[in-house]
Design a protein around this motif. Structure first.
Motif, PDB file in Angstrom:
ATOM      1  N   GLU A  73       0.963  -1.164  -0.052  1.00  0.00           N
ATOM      2  CA  GLU A  73       0.143   0.073  -0.001  1.00  0.00           C
ATOM      3  C   GLU A  73       0.813   1.195   0.040  1.00  0.00           C
ATOM      4  O   GLU A  73       0.665   2.093  -0.616  1.00  0.00           O
ATOM      5  CB  GLU A  73      -0.785   0.010   1.239  1.00  0.00           C
ATOM      6  CG  GLU A  73      -1.929   1.336   1.232  1.00  0.00           C
ATOM      7  CD  GLU A  73      -2.607   1.126   2.677  1.00  0.00           C
ATOM      8  OE1 GLU A  73      -3.813   1.889   2.622  1.00  0.00           O
ATOM      9  OE2 GLU A  73      -2.149   0.617   3.675  1.00  0.00           O
ATOM     10  N   ARG A 157      -3.134   0.316  -4.667  1.00  0.00           N
ATOM     11  CA  ARG A 157      -3.406   0.743  -3.393  1.00  0.00           C
ATOM     12  C   ARG A 157      -4.742   0.187  -2.709  1.00  0.00           C
ATOM     13  O   ARG A 157      -4.715  -0.194  -1.512  1.00  0.00           O
ATOM     14  CB  ARG A 157      -3.483   2.363  -3.480  1.00  0.00           C
ATOM     15  CG  ARG A 157      -3.796   3.089  -2.252  1.00  0.00           C
ATOM     16  CD  ARG A 157      -4.644   4.478  -2.379  1.00  0.00           C
ATOM     17  NE  ARG A 157      -5.560   4.395  -3.158  1.00  0.00           N
ATOM     18  CZ  ARG A 157      -6.657   3.953  -2.382  1.00  0.00           C
ATOM     19  NH1 ARG A 157      -6.994   3.434  -1.405  1.00  0.00           N
ATOM     20  NH2 ARG A 157      -7.875   3.903  -3.271  1.00  0.00           N
ATOM     21  N   ALA A 160      -4.061  -3.477  -2.047  1.00  0.00           N
ATOM     22  CA  ALA A 160      -3.334  -3.598  -0.753  1.00  0.00           C
ATOM     23  C   ALA A 160      -4.201  -3.001   0.652  1.00  0.00           C
ATOM     24  O   ALA A 160      -3.929  -3.908   1.675  1.00  0.00           O
ATOM     25  CB  ALA A 160      -2.144  -2.649  -1.036  1.00  0.00           C
ATOM     26  N   ARG A 161      -4.757  -2.190   0.582  1.00  0.00           N
ATOM     27  CA  ARG A 161      -5.595  -1.550   1.667  1.00  0.00           C
ATOM     28  C   ARG A 161      -6.758  -2.676   2.016  1.00  0.00           C
ATOM     29  O   ARG A 161      -6.647  -3.019   3.222  1.00  0.00           O
ATOM     30  CB  ARG A 161      -6.134  -0.218   1.340  1.00  0.00           C
ATOM     31  CG  ARG A 161      -6.911   0.148   2.578  1.00  0.00           C
ATOM     32  CD  ARG A 161      -7.835   1.370   2.274  1.00  0.00           C
ATOM     33  NE  ARG A 161      -8.633   1.683   3.436  1.00  0.00           N
ATOM     34  CZ  ARG A 161      -9.849   2.667   3.559  1.00  0.00           C
ATOM     35  NH1 ARG A 161     -10.147   3.010   2.506  1.00  0.00           N
ATOM     36  NH2 ARG A 161     -10.109   3.043   4.539  1.00  0.00           N
TER      37      ARG A 161
END
Length: 270
Positions: A73, A157, A160-161
């Motif tokens: 992230e 992002r 990954a979050r």
């Protein structure tokens, strides 16, 4: 589950029945002979160690995934900042994306990270404010060469979050943990029961060491299974470093502009 319980109960009944009626006929031996309690403790200890080892590997795998997701992230947010740098220096979209990246990192570090210690997989709404703002700005850049790169970085992002929040939930069910604890108690009690009553100082020391090792393993399992809380945790170092670098770059390239959020990632009042 019912089938497992029924078969296990039938096996126990069959074993006891065979011991009482079939064994005297086949073996023709004294009723006092057979496996002693200490002979049964060995397999019990082996099973306990194997169970603890297996669960420890599982918990450690979850910890590794959580750490990887946090680092991924941070790299994705850093990629957003760097990709925005390909836009013209006087582009308002460039400044806005870089400022949003700073605010997103602040919101994750100060608001979402502490919430993950609760272990329910819930995040904070604060970072979503800035991720939504990312997509608003991207809509203004659809005819630009960097549009695809920005969308790709933002997708990384987001993935990954989601993975980071998913790994915040314990991978070891409570029932399994309590079963391990019960197995440890039974094993240690059985070992203590089999110790000699005299001249047993060495055996007591050994049992104490075994108990300490098994207990420490169970504590480590419980702690590692909470990757964002406890003693062994995943700190927000990566996202904090991205925040620091993005803040430095924004201030250097846009000295007349103000970052649109406070130190906790909350939007400033207009």
């Amino acid at each position: 589950m019912v089938l497992v319980i029924v078969l296990a109960a039938l096996a126990l009944i069959a074993g006891i029945a065979a011991n009482k009626w079939l064994r005297p006929i086949l073996l023709k031996e004294d009723d006092g002979k057979g496996m002693a309690v200490k002979d049964l403790v060995g397999p019990l200890l082996t099973m306990t160690v194997l169970l603890l080892s297996f669960v420890l590997v599982t918990a450690n795998g979850s910890y590794g995934k959580a750490e990887t997701a946090a680092n991924s992230e941070a790299r994705a947010v850093d990629q957003l900042v760097e990709t925005a740098g390909y836009l013209p220096a006087n582009s308002p979209q460039r400044a806005r994306i870089q400022a949003d990246a700073v605010c997103y990192a602040r919101a994750v570090r100060t608001q979402e990270w502490p919430l993950m210690d609760q272990g329910n997989g819930d995040g904070s709404p604060a970072p979503s404010v800035w991720s939504t703002d990312f997509r608003t700005v991207f809509g203004q850049l659809q005819d630009k060469p960097v549009f695809g790169m920005l969308v790709s970085a933002d997708n990384d992002r987001s993935v990954a979050r989601d993975e980071r929040l998913a790994q915040a939930t314990p991978s070891i069910a409570s029932a399994i943990f309590w079963f391990l604890l019960a197995t440890l108690v039974v094993t240690v009690t059985a070992l203590g029961f089999c110790l000699p009553r005299k001249n047993n100082r060495g055996q007591i020391v050994t049992l104490t060491v075994i108990t300490a090792l098994l207990t420490t393993t169970l504590i480590i399992i419980k702690d590692v299974d909470r990757p964002f809380g406890g003693i062994v945790d995943v700190p927000p170092h990566a996202i904090a470093e991205v925040e620091r670098q993005a803040t430095r770059d924004f201030v250097a390239h846009h000295p007349a502009s103000q970052i649109p959020c406070d130190d906790k990632g909350n939007r400033r009042a207009v």
